[in-house]
Design a protein around this motif. Structure first.
Motif, PDB file in Angstrom:
ATOM      1  N   GLY A 293       0.814  -1.209   0.000  1.00 32.29           N
ATOM      2  CA  GLY A 293       0.000   0.000   0.000  1.00 32.29           C
ATOM      3  C   GLY A 293       0.845   1.255   0.000  1.00 32.29           C
ATOM      4  N   VAL A 294       1.907   1.275   0.794  1.00 34.44           N
ATOM      5  CA  VAL A 294       2.783   2.444   0.829  1.00 34.44           C
ATOM      6  C   VAL A 294       3.494   2.609  -0.518  1.00 34.44           C
ATOM      7  CG1 VAL A 294       4.839   3.427   1.920  1.00 34.44           C
ATOM      8  CG2 VAL A 294       3.057   2.425   3.329  1.00 34.44           C
ATOM      9  N   GLN A 295       3.899   1.518  -1.119  1.00 41.11           N
ATOM     10  CA  GLN A 295       4.528   1.603  -2.435  1.00 41.11           C
ATOM     11  C   GLN A 295       3.561   2.185  -3.468  1.00 41.11           C
ATOM     12  OE1 GLN A 295       7.736   1.031  -3.160  1.00 41.11           O
ATOM     13  NE2 GLN A 295       8.073   0.607  -0.998  1.00 41.11           N
ATOM     14  N   GLU A 296       2.286   1.816  -3.367  1.00 39.29           N
ATOM     15  CA  GLU A 296       1.295   2.377  -4.286  1.00 39.29           C
ATOM     16  C   GLU A 296       1.077   3.863  -4.018  1.00 39.29           C
ATOM     17  OE1 GLU A 296      -3.322   1.715  -5.675  1.00 39.29           O
ATOM     18  OE2 GLU A 296      -2.273   0.057  -4.704  1.00 39.29           O
ATOM     19  N   LEU A 297       1.136   4.275  -2.748  1.00 35.59           N
ATOM     20  CA  LEU A 297       1.019   5.702  -2.437  1.00 35.59           C
ATOM     21  C   LEU A 297       2.177   6.489  -3.045  1.00 35.59           C
ATOM     22  CD1 LEU A 297      -0.223   5.762   1.269  1.00 35.59           C
ATOM     23  CD2 LEU A 297      -1.511   6.300  -0.799  1.00 35.59           C
ATOM     24  N   TYR A 298       3.370   5.903  -3.067  1.00 35.74           N
ATOM     25  CA  TYR A 298       4.502   6.559  -3.731  1.00 35.74           C
ATOM     26  C   TYR A 298       4.194   6.794  -5.204  1.00 35.74           C
ATOM     27  CZ  TYR A 298       7.509   5.237   0.255  1.00 35.74           C
ATOM     28  OH  TYR A 298       8.066   5.086   1.487  1.00 35.74           O
ATOM     29  N   LEU A 299       3.614   5.808  -5.841  1.00 30.45           N
ATOM     30  CA  LEU A 299       3.255   5.928  -7.252  1.00 30.45           C
ATOM     31  C   LEU A 299       2.250   7.054  -7.466  1.00 30.45           C
ATOM     32  CD1 LEU A 299       3.370   4.778 -10.164  1.00 30.45           C
ATOM     33  CD2 LEU A 299       1.501   3.268  -9.491  1.00 30.45           C
ATOM     34  N   HIS A 300       1.244   7.135  -6.594  1.00 38.04           N
ATOM     35  CA  HIS A 300       0.247   8.200  -6.712  1.00 38.04           C
ATOM     36  C   HIS A 300       0.876   9.568  -6.471  1.00 38.04           C
ATOM     37  CE1 HIS A 300      -2.886   5.366  -7.347  1.00 38.04           C
ATOM     38  NE2 HIS A 300      -2.799   4.855  -6.129  1.00 38.04           N
ATOM     39  N   TYR A 301       1.842   9.634  -5.573  1.00 36.56           N
ATOM     40  CA  TYR A 301       2.545  10.901  -5.355  1.00 36.56           C
ATOM     41  C   TYR A 301       3.273  11.322  -6.627  1.00 36.56           C
ATOM     42  CZ  TYR A 301       5.642  14.452  -3.543  1.00 36.56           C
ATOM     43  OH  TYR A 301       6.300  15.638  -3.348  1.00 36.56           O
ATOM     44  N   ASN A 302       3.928  10.373  -7.263  1.00 28.86           N
ATOM     45  CA  ASN A 302       4.637  10.681  -8.512  1.00 28.86           C
ATOM     46  C   ASN A 302       3.681  11.157  -9.606  1.00 28.86           C
ATOM     47  OD1 ASN A 302       7.033   9.957  -7.315  1.00 28.86           O
ATOM     48  ND2 ASN A 302       7.023   7.884  -8.151  1.00 28.86           N
ATOM     49  N   ARG A 303       2.504  10.557  -9.670  1.00 25.47           N
ATOM     50  CA  ARG A 303       1.519  10.979 -10.669  1.00 25.47           C
ATOM     51  C   ARG A 303       1.011  12.388 -10.362  1.00 25.47           C
ATOM     52  NH1 ARG A 303      -1.813   5.328 -11.086  1.00 25.47           N
ATOM     53  NH2 ARG A 303      -0.256   4.219 -12.317  1.00 25.47           N
ATOM     54  N   LEU A 304       0.774  12.667  -9.075  1.00 26.59           N
ATOM     55  CA  LEU A 304       0.353  14.015  -8.696  1.00 26.59           C
ATOM     56  C   LEU A 304       1.435  15.040  -9.003  1.00 26.59           C
ATOM     57  CD1 LEU A 304      -1.498  13.410  -5.315  1.00 26.59           C
ATOM     58  CD2 LEU A 304      -2.487  14.289  -7.428  1.00 26.59           C
ATOM     59  N   GLU A 305       2.681  14.621  -8.848  1.00 23.95           N
ATOM     60  CA  GLU A 305       3.803  15.514  -9.154  1.00 23.95           C
ATOM     61  C   GLU A 305       3.796  15.887 -10.635  1.00 23.95           C
ATOM     62  OE1 GLU A 305       8.386  15.638  -7.707  1.00 23.95           O
ATOM     63  OE2 GLU A 305       7.666  13.745  -8.534  1.00 23.95           O
ATOM     64  N   LEU A 306       3.499  14.919 -11.480  1.00 21.24           N
ATOM     65  CA  LEU A 306       3.399  15.202 -12.911  1.00 21.24           C
ATOM     66  C   LEU A 306       2.228  16.132 -13.219  1.00 21.24           C
ATOM     67  CD1 LEU A 306       4.180  11.753 -14.542  1.00 21.24           C
ATOM     68  CD2 LEU A 306       5.544  13.831 -14.678  1.00 21.24           C
ATOM     69  N   MET A 307       1.130  15.971 -12.492  1.00 15.95           N
ATOM     70  CA  MET A 307      -0.031  16.830 -12.714  1.00 15.95           C
ATOM     71  C   MET A 307       0.218  18.247 -12.205  1.00 15.95           C
ATOM     72  SD  MET A 307      -3.114  14.320 -11.642  1.00 15.95           S
ATOM     73  CE  MET A 307      -3.423  12.791 -12.482  1.00 15.95           C
ATOM     74  N   ALA A 308       0.975  18.353 -11.131  1.00 16.45           N
ATOM     75  CA  ALA A 308       1.251  19.672 -10.555  1.00 16.45           C
ATOM     76  C   ALA A 308       2.288  20.430 -11.364  1.00 16.45           C
ATOM     77  CB  ALA A 308       1.719  19.528  -9.114  1.00 16.45           C
ATOM     78  N   HIS A 309       3.177  19.703 -11.998  1.00 13.89           N
ATOM     79  CA  HIS A 309       4.251  20.325 -12.784  1.00 13.89           C
ATOM     80  C   HIS A 309       4.248  19.696 -14.179  1.00 13.89           C
ATOM     81  CE1 HIS A 309       5.641  21.946  -9.000  1.00 13.89           C
ATOM     82  NE2 HIS A 309       5.640  20.728  -8.510  1.00 13.89           N
ATOM     83  N   PRO A 310       3.376  20.151 -15.060  1.00 14.96           N
ATOM     84  CA  PRO A 310       3.242  19.513 -16.380  1.00 14.96           C
ATOM     85  C   PRO A 310       4.522  19.552 -17.207  1.00 14.96           C
ATOM     86  CG  PRO A 310       1.540  21.186 -16.046  1.00 14.96           C
ATOM     87  CD  PRO A 310       2.453  21.249 -14.883  1.00 14.96           C
ATOM     88  N   ASP A 311       5.391  20.520 -16.947  1.00 17.09           N
ATOM     89  CA  ASP A 311       6.622  20.599 -17.719  1.00 17.09           C
ATOM     90  C   ASP A 311       7.687  19.633 -17.215  1.00 17.09           C
ATOM     91  OD1 ASP A 311       6.658  22.080 -15.394  1.00 17.09           O
ATOM     92  OD2 ASP A 311       8.131  23.501 -16.137  1.00 17.09           O
ATOM     93  N   TYR A 312       7.376  18.970 -16.119  1.00 22.59           N
ATOM     94  CA  TYR A 312       8.292  17.995 -15.556  1.00 22.59           C
ATOM     95  C   TYR A 312       8.237  16.748 -16.429  1.00 22.59           C
ATOM     96  CZ  TYR A 312      10.697  15.543 -11.762  1.00 22.59           C
ATOM     97  OH  TYR A 312      11.603  14.857 -11.003  1.00 22.59           O
ATOM     98  N   LYS A 313       9.311  16.374 -17.098  1.00 19.81           N
ATOM     99  CA  LYS A 313       9.290  15.349 -18.147  1.00 19.81           C
ATOM    100  C   LYS A 313       9.645  13.946 -17.663  1.00 19.81           C
ATOM    101  CE  LYS A 313       8.275  18.208 -21.356  1.00 19.81           C
ATOM    102  NZ  LYS A 313       6.951  18.307 -21.849  1.00 19.81           N
TER     103      LYS A 313
END
Length: 120
Positions: free
Chosen positions: A97-117
Motif C-alpha cells: 500500500g505504501v509503495q502504491e502511495l509513492y506511485l500516486h505521489y509521482n503521478r500528482l507531481e506530474l499533474m502539478a508540474h506539467p513541464d516535468y518530463k
C-alpha cells in the motif's frame, strides 16, 4: 489499520490520479499525501520491528525445544507461529500500500508540474 485507513486512502488517490486534476489541487493533494505517507511509513516501521521480533522468537523457541524437550516450549513456538502469520500478511499489505502511495505521489507531481518530463 489496512482496512480502516490505508485502503480508503489508496482508493481516494487512485481515483484522483486517474482523473484530470487541476495544477493547484494537485499541489495541495501532494502535500496531504506526503503527510499520509509519513504516517504509514511510521506504522510500517513499527510492524516490521514486531514481525522481526516474532520471527526471531519463533526461530529461537524451536531449537530450544529440540535441546530441552520441554513441551511448554513447543506450545510457545506454535503460538509464535500462529501470531507470526497474520503479522506477515498485514505487513505485506502495508508495504504494498505504501509503495502504491509513492506511485500516486509521482503521478500528482506530474499533474502539478506539467513541464516535468520524468516518466513514472
Amino acid at each position: 489499520m489496512y482496512k480502516n485507513r490505508l485502503r480508503p486512502a489508496l482508493i481516494y488517490y487512485r481515483d484522483l490520479t486517474e482523473g484530470k486534476v487541476e495544477q493547484d489541487r494537485a499541489m495541495i493533494e501532494m502535500e496531504r499525501l506526503l503527510i499520509q505517507i509519513s504516517f504509514f511509513q511510521h506504522e510500517r516501521l513499527i510492524h516490521l520491528i514486531v514481525t522481526v521480533l516474532f520471527g526471531l522468537a519463533t526461530v529461537i523457541t524451536i531449537p530450544a525445544y529440540l535441546m530441552l524437550a520441554e513441551y511448554s516450549l513447543l506450545l510457545l513456538g506454535a503460538l509464535f507461529i500462529v501470531l507470526l502469520i497474520p503479522y506477515v500478511v498485514h505487513y505485506f499489505h502495508l508495504e504494498n500500500g505504501v509503495q502504491e502511495l509513492y506511485l500516486h505521489y509521482n503521478r500528482l507531481e506530474l499533474m502539478a508540474h506539467p513541464d516535468y518530463k520524468k516518466i513514472y
